[in-house]
Design a protein around this motif. Structure first.
Motif, mmCIF file in Angstrom:
data_model
loop_
_atom_site.group_PDB
_atom_site.id
_atom_site.type_symbol
_atom_site.label_atom_id
_atom_site.label_comp_id
_atom_site.label_asym_id
_atom_site.label_seq_id
_atom_site.Cartn_x
_atom_site.Cartn_y
_atom_site.Cartn_z
ATOM 1 N N SER A 76 29.320 46.273 23.599
ATOM 2 C CA SER A 76 28.052 46.586 24.261
ATOM 3 C C SER A 76 27.902 48.088 24.450
ATOM 4 N N TRP A 77 26.693 48.594 24.121
ATOM 5 C CA TRP A 77 26.302 49.971 24.392
ATOM 6 C C TRP A 77 25.004 49.909 25.202
ATOM 7 N N TRP A 78 25.073 50.270 26.465
ATOM 8 C CA TRP A 78 24.007 50.038 27.442
ATOM 9 C C TRP A 78 23.558 51.387 28.004
ATOM 10 N N CYS A 127 20.589 53.302 30.415
ATOM 11 C CA CYS A 127 19.427 53.271 31.299
ATOM 12 C C CYS A 127 19.148 54.698 31.771
ATOM 13 N N LYS A 163 15.355 51.310 29.512
ATOM 14 C CA LYS A 163 16.584 50.616 29.132
ATOM 15 C C LYS A 163 16.615 50.471 27.617
ATOM 16 N N HIS A 175 19.517 48.856 25.019
ATOM 17 C CA HIS A 175 20.809 48.154 25.040
ATOM 18 C C HIS A 175 21.001 47.417 23.728
ATOM 19 N N MET A 229 24.098 44.965 21.717
ATOM 20 C CA MET A 229 25.358 44.256 21.933
ATOM 21 C C MET A 229 25.607 43.314 20.769
ATOM 22 N N THR A 274 17.898 43.400 34.822
ATOM 23 C CA THR A 274 18.223 44.806 34.987
ATOM 24 C C THR A 274 17.182 45.425 35.898
ATOM 25 N N ASP A 310 22.660 45.529 37.040
ATOM 26 C CA ASP A 310 22.650 44.417 36.104
ATOM 27 C C ASP A 310 23.156 43.189 36.842
#
Length: 280
Positions: free
Chosen positions: A25-27, A29, A42, A44, A46, A256, A277
């Motif tokens: 995951s690369w998240w 915000c 946001k 994101h 994954m 989120t 989250d």
């Protein structure tokens, strides 16, 4: 920027995908501004069990624009570099290294393009960047104070924005229970960041604090609900923080939120912002 503290992971190498068997995951915000207009973003992506999930969401504070888009595509149908950070799906592109990243994404009505530069140390969750996670293990670190600049375009009107972005990089292996948690990432100014985990569901939490010299503190915390607002108390930091949140993106079983923070920390009044989250 490097740290001489011992950790269990290498943050630079950890930007790249880990294993097809893991969830990667690369998240991102962000809180962005153009003069008195405030935008929350946001982006994101994954990969999980051969599927690449992508989310792009944009919220303007007040009565402004709010849109989001989600896609699920086979990993074979998107671009995921094996030896660097470069992910390109039908909705977004994420690329770069530990010190500079490029993001872009689009909903049906808006598009976002950002350049992110790192000026703060890495936040290693749990101090080492690895901890138990629902019967398995997770690696997790954050780049919590990325300086952001770029554009937000809404229905043909382009806004030149700047602000701050939180990158949460996580990979998960071997879990045996469905994840269910509330997480908070808080930017309290002056190089102070908190990554807060409640995986019990009753407000019992633990956090990792990062300060601008790279120091980490792991401490228990308590999150209580008051009509949809939270109070986060952290005795080790002499902290009582009031956290309000509004939906940035929401889907079944996943939420989120964009957060505003006020309160006291080490005897000082503070204001800040952050993100939450909620899964499960």
């Amino acid at each position: 920027m490097t740290t001489t503290r011992p950790t269990l992971i290498d943050a630079a190498e950890g930007l790249t995908p880990t294993s097809p068997d893991n969830t990667d995951s690369w998240w991102f915000c962000a809180k962005l501004q153009e003069e008195d207009r405030v935008f929350w973003v946001k982006i994101h992506t994954m990969t999980m069990q051969g599927v690449c999930h992508s989310t792009v969401a944009l919220l303007e504070e007040g009565d402004g624009h709010h849109s989001g888009k989600y896609s699920a595509e086979a990993v074979a149908d998107v671009k995921v570099s094996a030896d660097s950070l470069h992910v390109q799906t039908s909705l977004l592109t994420v690329s770069g290294d530990l010190d500079q990243l490029e993001l872009s994404g689009a909903t049906d009505a808006a598009s976002i393009r950002l350049t992110l530069r790192r000026e703060a140390p890495v936040l290693y969750n749990g101090g080492g960047g690895v901890f138990p996670f629902f019967g398995g293990t997770t690696g997790q670190y954050a780049l919590p104070g990325l300086t952001a600049s770029g554009t937000v375009t809404i229905e043909g009107t382009t806004h030149h924005v700047s602000g701050r972005t939180w990158l949460d990089r996580q990979w998960v292996s071997g879990i045996t229970q469905p994840p269910r948690f509330t997480w908070l990432g808080l930017d309290l100014g002056a190089g102070r960041y908190l990554s807060v985990w409640d995986s019990v569901g009753d407000g019992t939490s633990w956090l990792t604090q990062l300060t601008d010299d790279g120091s980490h503190l792991i401490a228990p915390a308590r999150r209580t609900d008051h009509d949809g607002r939270w109070t986060l108390t952290v005795p080790a930091l002499d902290a009582s923080l009031e956290v309000s949140h509004q939906a940035l993106s929401s889907a079944e079983g996943a939420y989120t939120g964009a957060c505003h923070v006020t309160g006291t920390l080490a005897g000082e009044d503070i204001t800040g912002h952050g993100f939450t989250d909620i899964i499960g």
